[in-house]
Design a protein around this motif. Structure first.
Motif, mmCIF file in Angstrom:
data_model
loop_
_atom_site.group_PDB
_atom_site.id
_atom_site.type_symbol
_atom_site.label_atom_id
_atom_site.label_comp_id
_atom_site.label_asym_id
_atom_site.label_seq_id
_atom_site.Cartn_x
_atom_site.Cartn_y
_atom_site.Cartn_z
ATOM 1 N N ARG A 81 0.772 -1.140 0.039
ATOM 2 C CA ARG A 81 -0.069 -0.021 0.074
ATOM 3 C C ARG A 81 1.000 1.277 -0.029
ATOM 4 O O ARG A 81 0.568 2.236 -0.611
ATOM 5 C CB ARG A 81 -0.834 -0.135 1.244
ATOM 6 C CG ARG A 81 -2.014 -1.209 1.059
ATOM 7 C CD ARG A 81 -3.025 -1.017 2.299
ATOM 8 N NE ARG A 81 -2.695 -1.222 3.603
ATOM 9 C CZ ARG A 81 -2.324 -0.403 4.475
ATOM 10 N NH1 ARG A 81 -2.658 0.943 4.224
ATOM 11 N NH2 ARG A 81 -2.045 -0.732 5.747
ATOM 12 N N ARG A 82 1.900 1.333 0.803
ATOM 13 C CA ARG A 82 2.951 2.103 0.745
ATOM 14 C C ARG A 82 3.650 2.610 -0.685
ATOM 15 O O ARG A 82 3.300 3.731 -1.057
ATOM 16 C CB ARG A 82 3.852 2.193 1.736
ATOM 17 C CG ARG A 82 5.142 2.996 1.626
ATOM 18 C CD ARG A 82 6.323 2.812 2.620
ATOM 19 N NE ARG A 82 5.864 2.839 4.196
ATOM 20 C CZ ARG A 82 6.226 2.464 5.254
ATOM 21 N NH1 ARG A 82 7.567 1.889 4.790
ATOM 22 N NH2 ARG A 82 5.856 2.281 6.339
ATOM 23 N N ARG A 83 3.819 1.398 -1.159
ATOM 24 C CA ARG A 83 4.355 1.552 -2.633
ATOM 25 C C ARG A 83 3.359 2.144 -3.681
ATOM 26 O O ARG A 83 3.732 3.105 -4.574
ATOM 27 C CB ARG A 83 4.902 0.301 -3.302
ATOM 28 C CG ARG A 83 5.780 0.478 -4.359
ATOM 29 C CD ARG A 83 6.368 -0.940 -4.634
ATOM 30 N NE ARG A 83 7.414 -0.723 -6.018
ATOM 31 C CZ ARG A 83 7.611 -1.832 -6.351
ATOM 32 N NH1 ARG A 83 7.655 -3.197 -6.009
ATOM 33 N NH2 ARG A 83 8.754 -1.745 -7.338
ATOM 34 N N ARG A 84 2.240 1.740 -3.526
ATOM 35 C CA ARG A 84 1.307 2.093 -4.366
ATOM 36 C C ARG A 84 0.751 3.498 -4.303
ATOM 37 O O ARG A 84 0.636 4.107 -5.077
ATOM 38 C CB ARG A 84 0.053 1.250 -4.242
ATOM 39 C CG ARG A 84 -0.007 -0.039 -5.014
ATOM 40 C CD ARG A 84 -1.415 -0.646 -5.236
ATOM 41 N NE ARG A 84 -1.354 -1.717 -5.988
ATOM 42 C CZ ARG A 84 -2.240 -2.516 -6.721
ATOM 43 N NH1 ARG A 84 -3.435 -1.662 -6.873
ATOM 44 N NH2 ARG A 84 -2.110 -3.372 -7.423
ATOM 45 N N THR A 85 0.787 3.836 -3.061
ATOM 46 C CA THR A 85 0.487 5.251 -2.715
ATOM 47 C C THR A 85 1.388 6.336 -3.433
ATOM 48 O O THR A 85 1.143 7.175 -4.080
ATOM 49 C CB THR A 85 0.466 5.597 -1.505
ATOM 50 O OG1 THR A 85 -0.659 4.985 -0.842
ATOM 51 C CG2 THR A 85 0.092 7.061 -0.860
#
Length: 374
Positions: free
Chosen positions: A134-138
């Motif tokens: 989720r951090r990478r996608r954000t």
């Protein structure tokens, strides 16, 4: 060979100018189409071994756009060979100067989107422990919006600066940049505020894609993060659109900031005479038998006494994420209430009344059962 060349030159001299120009245009377009087919064929052969790679996806996405780009370049290159009037030549050149930068900017945006989409594929948020994904996608989502905005700005500026009147207007505006800057800055302050907040979001990460949050009294998940606003998907399928600056300036609840696992609580208000140990044992049976429990922790405690004479019992149980925790709490609440109704009706809150008077009245009042409440 020399005779054939002389014949071609004689035909060209005798041919009408409009027909010769049409032949040049058709030949340029045909050459561009052939070159496009050759480039795509070579690119597909080079990426055939890895059809899911970034290069292979980019080739398929840019295939049609590349054709139009090559045709625009070919038409711009053939213009000097055409017998055009001065006005027509100027119009042709300006059209080419607008088309080519526009198509190149479009290609750049497609390339950026392709690279980031392929990188997002490796960030699977459907797994149980998806914090890193989720951090990478954000970060990738916000970074794509920033890069695309910059490319669009450069493309539009390049296209406009090819127009002499706009170019002279730019020089005039540059001379009065002080007043213009103040006026534009005052008018665009809210937009710039949210834009700067979007940049800040990349580094501070108060929220991420698929985070569970409570904001403005609403429970939902972060569905989209744009440069200026955030879309929160509410539990009942509504969408809450929130300015980015609000997540940086105001308090809100983030239930998945460090981990998606949560500790859920359920409250019961029962009679003080209830057998708490028996209820605790039953709660343990209910929680441990429920597949939504993640086997980390559960407990039952008496946490408070109320003015109406009841006691507050709080049950705690853990689950792997917010949605599962909510369903687990509902299951446990319903199951324990069913047990109390069927097996422990004495646990329901009762009102007690002391009657002062004769011994017979007192004895009669003591023999009268209390009525349950709630």
């Amino acid at each position: 060979m020399a005779a054939l060349t002389r014949t071609v030159h004689r035909w060209a001299r005798e041919m009408p100018e409009w027909l010769l120009g049409a032949i040049y245009i058709v030949a340029a377009v045909a050459l561009a189409v052939v070159l496009h087919r050759v480039i795509i064929w070579v690119a597909r052969r080079a990426t055939r071994a890895r059809p899911d790679s970034t290069a292979a996806v980019f080739v398929e996405r840019v295939r049609k756009l590349l054709r139009w780009l090559l045709i625009a370049i070919a038409l711009a290159a053939v213009q000097p060979a055409l017998d055009l009037t001065r006005g027509a030549a100027t119009l042709w050149a300006r059209a080419a100067a607008l088309l080519v930068p526009g198509l190149m900017g479009w290609c750049a945006i497609v390339a950026i989107g392709t690279v980031i989409d392929v990188m997002m594929r490796h960030a699977d948020i459907s797994v149980e422990d998806n914090l890193r994904a989720r951090r990478r996608r954000t970060r990738l989502g916000i970074l794509r919006q920033i890069i695309v905005s910059v490319v669009l700005l450069v493309t539009v500026c390049t296209m406009l600066m090819t127009i002499p009147s706009v170019r002279s207007l730019g020089v005039t505006l540059a001379a009065s940049a002080g007043l213009a800057g103040l006026a534009v800055g005052a008018a665009a302050q809210p937009a710039l505020k949210n834009l700067i907040a979007g940049f800040q979001m990349i580094f501070t990460e108060p929220i991420r894609i698929d985070d569970v949050v409570i904001i403005d009294g609403e429970w939902g998940r972060i569905e989209e993060i744009r440069l200026t606003y955030v879309v929160v998907k509410i539990w009942d399928e509504r969408r809450l659109v929130v300015p980015v600056s609000k997540f940086l300036e105001q308090s809100f609840q983030n239930w998945t900031r460090q981990s998606s696992a949560l500790l859920g609580s359920v409250f019961w208000y029962l009679d003080p005479a209830v057998d708490v140990e028996r209820l605790r044992a039953k709660l343990g049976e209910i929680v441990t038998a429920n597949p939504r429990w993640d086997k980390r922790f559960w407990n039952l405690q008496v946490t408070d006494t109320k003015a109406d004479g009841s006691i507050e019992l709080r049950g705690l149980m853990t689950a792997r994420d917010a949605s599962t925790a909510f369903d687990l709490r509902c299951d446990v609440r319903e199951a324990l209430l069913a047990f109390i109704r069927a097996e422990m009706p004495e646990a329901l809150l009762r009102r007690r009344v002391m009657v002062e008077g004769s011994a017979e009245g007192a004895s009669a009042s003591m023999d009268r059962p209390s009525s349950p409440v709630g």
